[in-house]
Each structure stands twice: as structure tokens, then as C-alpha cells.
Design a protein around this motif. Sequence first.
Motif, PDB file in Angstrom:
ATOM      1  N   GLY A  85      42.788  47.117  -0.496  1.00  0.00           N
ATOM      2  CA  GLY A  85      41.839  46.368  -0.468  1.00  0.00           C
ATOM      3  C   GLY A  85      42.127  44.852  -0.556  1.00  0.00           C
ATOM      4  N   ASP A  86      41.893  44.052   0.429  1.00  0.00           N
ATOM      5  CA  ASP A  86      42.208  42.602   0.330  1.00  0.00           C
ATOM      6  C   ASP A  86      40.933  41.762   0.764  1.00  0.00           C
ATOM      7  N   PHE A  87      40.201  41.389  -0.728  1.00  0.00           N
ATOM      8  CA  PHE A  87      39.040  40.598  -0.448  1.00  0.00           C
ATOM      9  C   PHE A  87      39.161  39.000  -0.567  1.00  0.00           C
ATOM     10  N   SER A  88      40.291  38.566  -0.262  1.00  0.00           N
ATOM     11  CA  SER A  88      40.608  37.293  -0.593  1.00  0.00           C
ATOM     12  C   SER A  88      40.000  36.236   0.277  1.00  0.00           C
ATOM     13  N   SER A  89      39.424  36.573   1.506  1.00  0.00           N
ATOM     14  CA  SER A  89      38.722  35.651   2.400  1.00  0.00           C
ATOM     15  C   SER A  89      37.513  35.203   1.884  1.00  0.00           C
ATOM     16  N   SER A  90      36.656  36.165   1.335  1.00  0.00           N
ATOM     17  CA  SER A  90      35.335  35.779   0.843  1.00  0.00           C
ATOM     18  C   SER A  90      35.483  35.085  -0.852  1.00  0.00           C
ATOM     19  N   ALA A  91      36.552  35.509  -1.322  1.00  0.00           N
ATOM     20  CA  ALA A  91      36.878  34.935  -2.677  1.00  0.00           C
ATOM     21  C   ALA A  91      37.153  33.387  -2.257  1.00  0.00           C
ATOM     22  N   GLU A  92      38.301  33.192  -1.660  1.00  0.00           N
ATOM     23  CA  GLU A  92      38.906  31.720  -1.088  1.00  0.00           C
ATOM     24  C   GLU A  92      37.763  30.992  -0.605  1.00  0.00           C
ATOM     25  N   PHE A  93      36.858  31.373   0.306  1.00  0.00           N
ATOM     26  CA  PHE A  93      35.997  30.747   0.901  1.00  0.00           C
ATOM     27  C   PHE A  93      34.617  29.947  -0.116  1.00  0.00           C
ATOM     28  N   PHE A  94      34.623  31.167  -0.997  1.00  0.00           N
ATOM     29  CA  PHE A  94      33.713  30.752  -2.087  1.00  0.00           C
ATOM     30  C   PHE A  94      34.088  29.488  -2.973  1.00  0.00           C
ATOM     31  N   VAL A  95      35.324  29.672  -3.488  1.00  0.00           N
ATOM     32  CA  VAL A  95      35.893  28.542  -4.176  1.00  0.00           C
ATOM     33  C   VAL A  95      36.065  27.361  -3.610  1.00  0.00           C
ATOM     34  N   CYS A  96      36.541  27.444  -2.068  1.00  0.00           N
ATOM     35  CA  CYS A  96      36.601  26.040  -1.608  1.00  0.00           C
ATOM     36  C   CYS A  96      35.437  25.457  -1.322  1.00  0.00           C
ATOM     37  N   VAL A  97      34.283  26.051  -1.141  1.00  0.00           N
ATOM     38  CA  VAL A  97      32.968  25.456  -0.999  1.00  0.00           C
ATOM     39  C   VAL A  97      32.748  24.829  -2.472  1.00  0.00           C
ATOM     40  N   GLY A  98      32.994  25.596  -3.383  1.00  0.00           N
ATOM     41  CA  GLY A  98      32.817  25.122  -4.699  1.00  0.00           C
ATOM     42  C   GLY A  98      33.479  23.546  -5.127  1.00  0.00           C
ATOM     43  N   VAL A  99      34.929  23.775  -4.620  1.00  0.00           N
ATOM     44  CA  VAL A  99      35.591  22.631  -4.805  1.00  0.00           C
ATOM     45  C   VAL A  99      35.342  21.528  -4.260  1.00  0.00           C
ATOM     46  N   PHE A 100      34.940  21.655  -2.588  1.00  0.00           N
ATOM     47  CA  PHE A 100      34.148  20.448  -1.919  1.00  0.00           C
ATOM     48  C   PHE A 100      33.194  19.981  -2.366  1.00  0.00           C
ATOM     49  N   ALA A 101      32.347  20.872  -2.734  1.00  0.00           N
ATOM     50  CA  ALA A 101      30.761  20.480  -3.445  1.00  0.00           C
ATOM     51  C   ALA A 101      31.022  19.571  -4.628  1.00  0.00           C
ATOM     52  N   PHE A 102      32.085  20.020  -5.731  1.00  0.00           N
ATOM     53  CA  PHE A 102      32.381  19.285  -6.872  1.00  0.00           C
ATOM     54  C   PHE A 102      33.021  17.791  -6.218  1.00  0.00           C
ATOM     55  N   LEU A 103      33.758  17.890  -5.271  1.00  0.00           N
ATOM     56  CA  LEU A 103      34.412  16.694  -4.996  1.00  0.00           C
ATOM     57  C   LEU A 103      33.290  15.626  -4.362  1.00  0.00           C
ATOM     58  N   TYR A 104      32.506  16.048  -3.574  1.00  0.00           N
ATOM     59  CA  TYR A 104      31.170  15.360  -2.958  1.00  0.00           C
ATOM     60  C   TYR A 104      30.503  15.036  -3.808  1.00  0.00           C
ATOM     61  N   CYS A 105      30.132  15.596  -5.054  1.00  0.00           N
ATOM     62  CA  CYS A 105      29.098  15.369  -5.979  1.00  0.00           C
ATOM     63  C   CYS A 105      29.700  14.182  -6.834  1.00  0.00           C
ATOM     64  N   THR A 106      31.160  14.088  -6.904  1.00  0.00           N
ATOM     65  CA  THR A 106      31.762  13.004  -7.940  1.00  0.00           C
ATOM     66  C   THR A 106      31.451  11.690  -6.936  1.00  0.00           C
ATOM     67  N   ALA A 107      31.928  11.965  -5.594  1.00  0.00           N
ATOM     68  CA  ALA A 107      31.781  10.714  -4.800  1.00  0.00           C
ATOM     69  C   ALA A 107      30.516  10.240  -4.630  1.00  0.00           C
ATOM     70  N   THR A 108      29.468  10.815  -4.440  1.00  0.00           N
ATOM     71  CA  THR A 108      28.043  10.265  -4.388  1.00  0.00           C
ATOM     72  C   THR A 108      27.588   9.957  -5.716  1.00  0.00           C
ATOM     73  N   LEU A 109      27.975  10.555  -6.965  1.00  0.00           N
ATOM     74  CA  LEU A 109      27.347   9.849  -8.119  1.00  0.00           C
ATOM     75  C   LEU A 109      28.094   8.542  -8.563  1.00  0.00           C
ATOM     76  N   ILE A 110      29.424   8.370  -8.060  1.00  0.00           N
ATOM     77  CA  ILE A 110      29.792   7.014  -8.246  1.00  0.00           C
ATOM     78  C   ILE A 110      29.068   5.968  -7.127  1.00  0.00           C
ATOM     79  N   LEU A 111      28.738   6.537  -6.090  1.00  0.00           N
ATOM     80  CA  LEU A 111      27.901   5.864  -5.141  1.00  0.00           C
ATOM     81  C   LEU A 111      26.639   5.482  -5.669  1.00  0.00           C
ATOM     82  N   TYR A 112      25.856   6.340  -6.388  1.00  0.00           N
ATOM     83  CA  TYR A 112      24.466   6.155  -6.917  1.00  0.00           C
ATOM     84  C   TYR A 112      24.570   5.316  -8.285  1.00  0.00           C
ATOM     85  N   LEU A 113      25.582   5.455  -8.908  1.00  0.00           N
ATOM     86  CA  LEU A 113      25.548   4.773 -10.260  1.00  0.00           C
ATOM     87  C   LEU A 113      26.277   3.313 -10.122  1.00  0.00           C
ATOM     88  N   GLY A 114      27.230   3.253  -8.938  1.00  0.00           N
ATOM     89  CA  GLY A 114      28.066   1.866  -8.974  1.00  0.00           C
ATOM     90  C   GLY A 114      27.659   0.925  -7.573  1.00  0.00           C
TER      91      GLY A 114
END
Length: 222
Positions: A85-114
Motif C-alpha cells: 500500500g501507498d497512502f502518501s497522497s492523503s497523508a502529505e495533502f493533510f500535512v501540507c494543508v496544516g503547514v500552510f494553515a500555520f503559516l497563514y495564521c502566523t501572517a494574519t496574527l502579525i497583521l492583527y496585532l501589529g
Amino acid sequence: MSGFSLDLGPLKEPLGFIRVLEWVFAVFAFATTGGYSGTTHFTVSCQGKDLIAKAFFGYPFRLAAHPYSIPLCNESSSNNTYLQGDFSSSAEFFVCVGVFAFLYCTATLILYLGYQTVYHQTTRGPIIDLLLTAAFAFLWLVSSSAWGKGLTDVKYATDPYHLVEWCDYCKPGDSPSMGRLNASVIFGFLNMILWAGNCWFIYKETSFHKDPTTSQTEWDKV
């Protein structure tokens, strides 16, 4: 553009507080998946001896990438085989969404607070924030559903009882510990709820939202 001016006030409001929760839950989601490694094993009974066959697997869950050895009754030899079995596509997609969500949250928090003045300087800032937040809510739904199905398949492919179906003289060992992966799926759907709910509070910051008291005043004038 105005200079950076730290103001923690937005953290006391739902817009900023929920964004912090999204930041934290995004880290939990991709960290519990991306850092996982586990083992599955079974024993081979041969001439009164129990020989152990152990297979290692982990993120990104390309199970056939690493061979493992099955001991034979002749102790000097073994048979190399692979998990299926190769289940890398769903796992990598999930991690990719998480990483980009983290980066977007960081950017918007800087915008909100500063840069609060910059955020509200034009109507485009809250509208773009609303569209991207809605897009991430949808991505969390899709990626969490896909990874939930992928995790089910990973559990089946690494289940010792499944691995010994072909072997009459093999006994299954303990099932792999996958509590972290179960938690990652839960964090994924919690992220979806947070991002979808936050759309309402961001919508209130846009020009599309009207103050009910203002609308009532205008109606009374008519």
C-alpha cells in the motif's frame, strides 16, 4: 504603510482569539502526522521456537518502501517481503494543508496585532481574509476526510492479523499504536470547525456586514 505597533487587544476578541486556536491546532494536526513512526510484528513458530518478524513504517506511509525479513525454519536464512500500500497522497495533502494553515495564521496574527490600521484601511483586507479563511475551512474538510480514509487503510495494511492470513504457522503480535494518528484526524476536523466558525467573525469586519442598529435607524427614517 504604517509602522509596526503591537496591540494585544485583538486577542481579547473572537477574531484574534480563534486565530490563535487555529494556529495551535494546525501545529498539532501536522505534527502528529508528520512525526509518526511505528512497527508491526508477528511471530513464526518453527520447531518449538518463536521467531519474530518486525516491519517498520511511518510518514509518508509508502509502506512498500522498506522491506522486512520473515525468519524461516532454517535460522541461517530469511525471506524479504514488503508491506502493501501507498497512502502518501492523503497523508502529505493533510500535512501540507496544516503547514500552510500555520503559516497563514502566523501572517494574519502579525497583521492583527501589529498592523490593525492597515488591515482596516481598505475594505479589501477583511474580504481577502474571509475568502482565504473559507478556503482553508474547505481544505481542512477535504484533507481530513481523505486522511481519515487513508488512516483506515494504513491500519488494515499493518494489522498483524491481516499479515498472518497467508501463514499457517504464524501468530499475530500486538497491533501498532496509532493513538497519535487518530488524534491527527480529530485535530483536522476541529480545525475545519474553527476555520468555518471564524468566517462569521471575519465577515463582520467586511463591508458586507451592516450594523443592525444602523439598518433599523434607516428603516425608521423611511
